[in-house]
Design an enzyme around this catalytic site. Structure first.
Site, mmCIF file in Angstrom:
data_model
loop_
_atom_site.group_PDB
_atom_site.id
_atom_site.type_symbol
_atom_site.label_atom_id
_atom_site.label_comp_id
_atom_site.label_asym_id
_atom_site.label_seq_id
_atom_site.Cartn_x
_atom_site.Cartn_y
_atom_site.Cartn_z
ATOM 1 N N GLY A 26 -7.792 2.259 6.832
ATOM 2 C CA GLY A 26 -8.099 3.234 5.805
ATOM 3 C C GLY A 26 -6.993 4.191 5.422
ATOM 4 C CD GLU A 81 -11.085 -2.660 12.312
ATOM 5 O OE1 GLU A 81 -11.521 -2.180 11.242
ATOM 6 O OE2 GLU A 81 -11.825 -3.100 13.208
ATOM 7 N N GLY A 134 -4.809 -2.179 6.761
ATOM 8 C CA GLY A 134 -4.567 -3.241 5.791
ATOM 9 C C GLY A 134 -3.560 -2.750 4.770
ATOM 10 N NE ARG A 149 -6.229 -1.230 -5.282
ATOM 11 C CZ ARG A 149 -5.779 -0.055 -5.639
ATOM 12 N NH1 ARG A 149 -4.804 0.059 -6.521
ATOM 13 N NH2 ARG A 149 -6.299 1.035 -5.124
ATOM 14 C CE1 TYR A 190 -12.619 -0.728 -5.643
ATOM 15 C CE2 TYR A 190 -10.299 -1.315 -5.482
ATOM 16 C CZ TYR A 190 -11.607 -1.494 -5.080
ATOM 17 O OH TYR A 190 -11.870 -2.418 -4.124
ATOM 18 C CB CYS A 247 -12.328 -11.672 -24.097
ATOM 19 S SG CYS A 247 -11.309 -13.070 -24.524
ATOM 20 C CD GLU A 248 -14.857 -8.378 -19.219
ATOM 21 O OE1 GLU A 248 -15.281 -7.207 -19.137
ATOM 22 O OE2 GLU A 248 -15.443 -9.361 -18.773
ATOM 23 C CE1 TYR A 276 -8.560 -4.625 0.650
ATOM 24 C CE2 TYR A 276 -6.971 -2.828 0.604
ATOM 25 C CZ TYR A 276 -7.931 -3.568 1.276
ATOM 26 O OH TYR A 276 -8.252 -3.246 2.564
HETATM 27 C C1 LIG Z 1 -11.203 -2.931 4.571
HETATM 28 C C2 LIG Z 1 -11.283 -2.683 6.019
HETATM 29 C C3 LIG Z 1 -10.130 -2.308 6.730
HETATM 30 C C4 LIG Z 1 -8.799 -2.082 6.073
HETATM 31 O O1 LIG Z 1 -8.784 -0.982 5.236
HETATM 32 P P1 LIG Z 1 -7.401 -0.451 4.645
HETATM 33 O O2 LIG Z 1 -7.799 0.679 3.798
HETATM 34 O O3 LIG Z 1 -6.792 -1.558 3.867
HETATM 35 O O4 LIG Z 1 -6.557 -0.051 5.800
HETATM 36 C C5 LIG Z 1 -10.248 -2.130 8.081
HETATM 37 N N1 LIG Z 1 -11.438 -2.315 8.734
HETATM 38 C C6 LIG Z 1 -12.548 -2.670 8.079
HETATM 39 C C7 LIG Z 1 -13.806 -2.855 8.842
HETATM 40 C C8 LIG Z 1 -12.519 -2.862 6.710
HETATM 41 O O5 LIG Z 1 -13.637 -3.204 6.069
#
Ligand SMILES: *Cc1c(COP(=O)(O)O)cnc(C)c1O
Length: 424
Positions: A239, A273, A275, A312, A316, A344-345, A373
């Site tokens: 996150g 975790e 990403g 995105r 968002y 076409c949007e 993403y």
């Molecule tokens: C999407 C997600 C992440 C990664 O989130 P980032 O914002 O990309 O770091 C980690 N853990 C879980 C469970 C997720 O759903």
């Protein structure tokens, strides 16, 4: 980001000018910097130096096998949310002992596959999933190592569509019911509860929601231990935000110091975790200007990339920096344009009234910060083939996914017998 910048008047990814990539693979195309991914990973790693911390890269941000293999080689684990992602992690060489499986709706088949593979941990998100997993594990004759994902009811202060830690979100088991859930898990024959997991959202630009959530988790761990449940590990999710425009996300070092502060004394090993943090600013979408069109009230720059390639902005209202590949003069005049794709949007808009230097047909532009993403969320909407992906490392670049051919695109469909042949 030093790996992506102008050199001798041309936007380059590491040592490779982007016009060379456009000549070789065409446009649109995704381009990633291996060096930038590696640098982000090493910063994360270094921030937790000396601690028992496993970095499980959240594959859903960018699940190209080459990207996963690069991170696996650096020592990363994987956070997967489907059987497909688990297979990707394994295929790219991530050891099962470093894989965690998250997600609110895992099927029985997915749980079986994950358990048979012997991954580090399955993050369970509901009481029903506890029952199903215990049944699966009992049948297969070995206990499943689990975390229970808790919903700490914290506002991540991010976009509503990527906020996951509020009570009204579908994720995790709410704190008030967490002890009962752990007690149930401990009583079930097939489960070995060992960890508490939390993930409150994505693109967080403030450290406080993390602190609040992690504090609640640590408090829960104390109570679980009093209940006789041996929690050994905390999975603190991902996150951490990145800079797309003017955001000031927490520095990873400050985040790490906060984690250390909040979790000190628990004796727990940690898992993360991330990403977006690892790959977001390491990639771009390379695209070409098809037309510059004067509308009644504004000027449109029509690109050959569209919302199906990078969702995105449409999904968002996300901001992405847009940079011409040929470096504009420092004093180049900028005037507001709408940058749009061919789909076409009306939602197929990358930027509205964005001040950009003069662009003409045929110019290459890069949509920056598209490493996370981006490609993973793309579709073939409007029957536009999936884009190629290119990985740059130093002076070399490799196509790590070729452009989808029209044969592949059409070949997925079948016309039933009764519709074949001549009509009436
Ligand atoms: C999407 C997600 C992440 C990664 O989130 P980032 O914002 O990309 O770091 C980690 N853990 C879980 C469970 C997720 O759903």
């Amino acid at each position: 980001m030093a790996e992506i910048g102008y050199r001798s008047g041309t936007l380059c990814v590491e040592g490779v000018p982007l016009d060379r990539i456009a000549d070789a693979v065409g446009t649109p195309a995704y381009v990633y910097s291996a060096g930038a991914i590696e640098a982000a990973y090493r910063r994360f790693r270094a921030a937790f130096e000396g601690q028992d911390a496993t970095i499980c890269y959240a594959l859903k941000a960018n699940s190209n096998l080459a990207v996963i293999a690069l991170l696996a080689r650096l020592g990363a684990g994987a956070d997967v949310v489907s059987k497909g992602e688990l297979r990707r992690a394994l295929a790219a060489g991530v050891p099962p002992s470093r894989i965690v499986f998250s997600g609110v709706g895992k099927t029985r088949a997915e749980l079986e596959f994950a358990h048979e593979t012997g991954i580090r941990q399955i993050n369970v998100e509901s009481l029903n999933e506890l029952e199903v997993l215990s049944e699966v594990a009992t049948r297969l004759g070995r206990k499943a190592r689990i975390a229970i994902r808790v919903n700490p009811d914290v506002d991540a202060l991010t976009h509503a569509k990527i906020s996951t830690g509020k009570a009204e979100n579908k994720f995790g088991i709410d704190l008030a019911h967490a002890r009962a859930a752990f007690a149930r898990a401990a009583a079930l024959p097939g489960l070995e509860p060992q960890a508490v997991a939390v993930h409150i959202g994505s693109q967080l630009t403030s450290i406080e929601p993390f602190r609040l959530a992690f504090g609640r988790i640590v408090h829960l761990v104390e109570r679980l231990r009093a209940d006789g449940i041996a929690i050994k590990s905390l999975d603190l999710g991902g996150g951490l935000g990145i800079r797309y425009r003017a955001e000031a996300p927490p520095e990873i070092e400050d985040y790490a110091a906060m984690v250390k502060d909040v979790t000190a004394g628990t004796g727990c090993s940690l898992a993360f975790e991330p990403g977006r943090f690892l790959v977001g600013n390491a990639g771009l979408l390379l695209t070409r200007v098809l037309y510059v069109k004067e509308g009644a009230t504004r000027r449109f720059v029509v690109l050959d990339a569209a919302m199906n390639d990078l969702l995105r902005p449409a999904l968002y209202e996300a901001f992405h920096e847009i940079a011409p590949v040929r470096q504009p003069a420092a004093d180049a005049e900028r005037s507001p344009v709408d940058v749009v794709g061919p789909v076409c949007e009306t939602g197929d808009t990358f930027a509205t009234q964005r001040p950009l230097p003069m662009l003409i047909e045929g110019d290459l532009v890069a949509i920056l910060s598209a490493g996370a993403y981006g490609a993973v969320m793309s579709s073939t909407y409007n029957s536009r083939p999936l884009l190629p992906e290119v990985l740059v490392s130093g002076d070399r670049f490799d196509v790590v996914r070729p452009r989808q051919s029209y044969e592949q695109l059409l070949g997925l469909d079948r016309i039933p017998d009764w519709l074949q042949g001549k009509g009436a």
